[in-house]
Design a protein around this motif. Structure first.
Motif: not given
Length: 827
Positions: A754-761, A777-782
């Motif tokens: 997604a945009k910014g490589f973050e989870m957007n719900m 917006t949930i930062p899920m990069r790991q």
């Protein structure tokens, strides 16, 4: 009820008597050569010794690896076991006048090819499908080394996990969580949070039981999610007595953890222990909410939340073989997870005809959840009929918890809203004692009878104290404090008949449960001046399944079950949560038990190269429990629960696995569901389609590097009062082992697409007189790293379990249950 059971017995007995004339039963059991655990759903082919090119019959093993088949013609025959990733096993025998031929234990070994580059082990199947359940082999998935259980659930058929980590099983958020076949109340109530912290390396299998048999509690509309803990390691050779184990550690951009599994055996005594710990840091999650009322009021809030969650899990299991017919086993477990959460919010309000106001809020929450469990089982087998068994089981669970929250506010004084600083201190505990007895016996060669009884005594306790700041200190507010005791007593009895007649397998049974509930509180409820209310009700839960084996590699099955969902204390608790000055949340003591009907049609085909399973299901719930919101006369949003929802859903789930070579695996897992949701009480109706797809691949590269890649996509979800958007993400992993698989190194990455490589719900809720829009917006990069080391010599040291224990599993098979004697290994 009595007439139904008599009719079932008569029909089965008449069919069995007809089928048993001149029959000879050939039986045995297929076990893993190292772990000595049963090989479920394995195909067994039978050939005439003179013609081994054409199979004359076939059957499949049950969940314990047992198989049996009836022959009517005498002669010389051969058995062949040929499963993907396993060595071919052949065993010949002669059918004469004896009624039963026991082939004993057949020990399956991994298929290994010796190449110039080294040794390559063929991939074993990740998924085993049956009519009433699905088994996902987590231990065989390379991603398990660096993932959590929640990450693995995103790949499991029949399970969906959205971008906010909400879990649904078989299309329903009402399901029960079991650990090693036993119910786990804390996990059932906090499934998403616990699985998010639980390392997948501690789990062997995830079982999705979509059609639980009558041995299971009737609780859980969506079915049962059974987590089988990992008690298997690799490397070494089997010896009579000894000790072995695995030590692992992992670190990621969001936390770190480690674990130890060890197991030993000395003579008839076996002991195993498992300890895992993890610390997770969740970066700032942001939420923007806008609520507009028809009367002109509007509220918008922006918040950021940070969270740390340490967790510790430990369990010890032991078993002792008294003799060939008697076994005792016991397990003690401990789980502890804490949560430290801090959040900062800014709220803007528009009050028609007055003005616009703005205030800030700071929230700090500390929570400690614990679970203590202990269980013991005694099993007795009959020497003259090993398939006959009696099991007596006891289980204790305790879940003490502490939850403290502090809320402070700053900014303008808003007319009509209480912005006084406040805190709440809460303690709670849930304790239950369970005793259960199970008896299973064959009735002839084609029929099996299972019956049992169970009693649960459960006590929930809570003491919630609210304090308000008076300018100098926090003072107790008795009006918003509550202390209660909630008692549940549940008595149950079940009877089940299963039969196998040629290519048909049939199962039918019924379970009756009666529940007595007592609630007492201080201060007393407005609807109960003495602070007490009592409820008791009964539920008759039928289940039925039929399976037909179309060919050696194809079968089709139809199943029906009725499931219930009892309102837990979270839904019943009348305590009013005043944490948010613009909203109130509380339970409803008048809730009724929710009942759901489920009908499933399952088709499976499997070959050494391809496995396909498709499940068409229809579910209906007429009195579903759901939360709903409304505004009171003071423009405060109230949220509570009611039996207000009627839900009908039709869905198709499919799982396809292709193995082009012994080093390549391709998987496609997805579902498509149409839901129709309505509420006469709220005068609302909504319907729509939802879908989820997972495309994955695993490849063994040169130097025995194992690569894994997955893409997961979920569409929007329909709710009664609106909808939520979907999400998409990708994972990539690489694993390398050394020293005969004793040392393992893994790296894994997760990235939202997604945009910014973050989870957007985002979600929209339309209620009576208001509309709420929310964006999260949930930062899920790991990125995760893992290392593990296996030590000692591996044997069959895992503590044994009784065949039937509290909430033991049940499934439809095309074979009868048989205990085998002797041992044989073939290549």
């Amino acid at each position: 009820m009595k007439k139904i059971i008599i009719l079932l017995v008569s029909v089965f007995a008449a069919t069995a008597a007809f089928a048993q004339n001149n029959e000879v039963v050939v039986k045995g059991v297929v076990l893993d050569s190292l772990t000595r655990e049963g090989e479920p759903a394995a195909v067994i082919e039978f050939y005439e010794m003179a013609d081994t090119d054409k199979a004359v019959a076939f059957t499949t093993t049950d969940v314990d690896g047992n198989f049996s088949h009836s022959f009517t013609l005498k002669g010389d025959y051969c058995l062949r076991f040929n499963n993907l990733g396993r060595k071919v096993i052949k065993r010949c025998f002669t059918i004469g006048d004896e009624p039963v031929i026991d082939l004993g234990e057949i020990l399956a070994q991994d298929q290994v090819e010796t190449l110039q580059a080294g040794t390559v082990t063929a991939m074993r199947p990740l998924v085993k499908m049956e009519v009433d359940k699905m088994i996902y082999n987590v231990a065989e998935d390379v991603d398990a080394k660096t993932s959590t259980v929640l990450d693995m659930l995103r790949k499991v058929p029949m399970v969906s996990v959205d971008g906010q980590d909400n879990i649904t099983v078989n299309g329903s958020s009402s399901f029960q969580v079991y650990v090693d076949g036993k119910p786990n109340q804390m996990m059932s109530q906090n499934a998403s949070m616990v699985f998010k912290m639980m390392p997948a390396s501690s789990v062997k299998n995830i079982e999705v039981v979509t059609n639980p048999g009558v041995r299971y509690d009737a609780e859980g509309v969506g079915g049962v999610l059974n987590i089988t803990t990992n008690k298997e390691v690799t490397g070494g050779q089997s010896v009579a007595d000894g000790i072995y184990g695995t030590l692992q550690a992992q670190a990621s951009t969001r936390g770190f953890g480690g674990g130890l599994f060890t197991s030993m055996q000395k003579g008839k005594f076996a002991l195993s222990a498992n300890v895992n710990g993890m610390m997770q840091n969740s970066p700032a999650t942001t939420m923007d909410m806008e609520r507009i009322q028809d009367n002109g009021f509007s509220t918008s809030t922006h918040s950021e939340t940070n969270m740390k969650t340490p967790m510790l899990m430990a369990n010890v299991s032991a078993s002792y073989d008294i003799d060939a017919q008697n076994l005792i086993s016991a397990t003690v477990g401990l789980m502890r997870f804490n949560m430290n959460q801090s959040g900062l919010s800014t709220t803007d309000m528009v009050i028609p005809g007055i003005s616009q106001y703005s205030y800030t809020g700071l929230t700090s929450t500390t929570m400690s959840n614990n679970m203590i469990s202990a269980s013991a089982d005694y099993q007795h087998l009959w020497a003259d009929e090993p398939a006959r068994s009696f099991t007596l089981s006891y289980q204790f669970n305790g879940s003490p918890a502490v939850n403290n929250t502090l809320n402070t506010f700053g900014g303008a004084v808003v007319p009509g809203f209480d912005l006084t600083d406040r805190k709440s201190d809460g303690t709670s505990n849930s304790m239950d004692h369970t005793i259960q007895a199970d008896f299973t016996t064959p009735l002839g060669t084609s029929l099996t009878l299972s019956t049992g009884a169970k009693f649960i005594y459960r006590h929930n306790f809570s003491d919630q104290s609210d304090f308000h700041w008076d300018g100098t200190d926090y003072v107790l507010n008795p009006a918003s404090s509550l202390k209660y005791d909630f008692y549940n007593r549940i008595g149950a009895a079940y009877t089940e008949l299963s039969g196998n007649f040629g290519n048909f397998g049939v199962k039918a049974g019924a379970r009756y449960e009666h529940t007595w509930q007592t609630y007492t509180s201080v201060p007393p409820l407005a609807t109960s001046p003495d602070g007490r209310f009592d409820v008791n009700y009964g539920a008759l839960v039928p289940t039925a399944s039929v399976q037909y084996n179309i060919s050696m590699t194809q079968n089709i099955g139809l199943s029906y079950n009725l499931r219930v969902s009892r309102p837990g204390i979270t839904y019943l608790n009348p305590y009013v949560d005043t944490t948010n000055p613009t909203a109130l949340t509380y339970g409803n003591t008048d809730l009724d038990v929710e009942r759901g009907h489920n009908l499933s049609l399952v088709y499976s085909i499997y070959t050494p190269k391809v496995m396909l399973n498709a499940t068409l299901r229809q579910s209906y719930t007429g009195n579903g429990i759901s939360s709903y919101s409304f505004f009171d006369d003071n423009n405060i949003l109230n949220t509570t629960y009611g039996n207000i929802v009627t839900t009908s859903s039709t869905g198709l789930n499919a799982f396809l696995m292709i193995n082009p070579t012994n080093k390549t695996r391709i998987m496609i897992n997805g579902g498509l569901t149409y839901s129709d949701i309505s509420s006469a009480q709220l005068n609302q109706h909504n319907n729509g389609w939802s879908y989820n797809v997972m495309l994955g691949g695993q490849q063994t590269l040169p130097w025995d590097l194992r690569l894994s890649a997955n893409v997961i996509v979920m569409g929007s979800q329909v709710t009664l009062q609106g909808n939520t958007t979907g999400m998409s993400m990708a994972t990539l992993g690489l694993t390398k082992t050394f020293f005969d698989d004793r040392l393992s190194l893994s790296v894994n990455g997760m990235l939202p697409l997604a945009k910014g490589f973050e989870m957007n719900m985002s979600s929209t809720t339309v209620g009576d007189g208001f509309t709420t829009s929310m964006s999260t917006t949930i930062p899920m990069r790991q990125i995760s790293f893992q290392v593990s080391w296996t030590f000692g010599k591996q044997g069959n040291y895992t503590a044994k379990k009784a065949r039937r224990t509290i909430e033991n599993e049940s499934q439809l098979n095309s074979t009868s249950t048989a205990e085998s004697m002797g041992s044989i290994m073939m290549n």
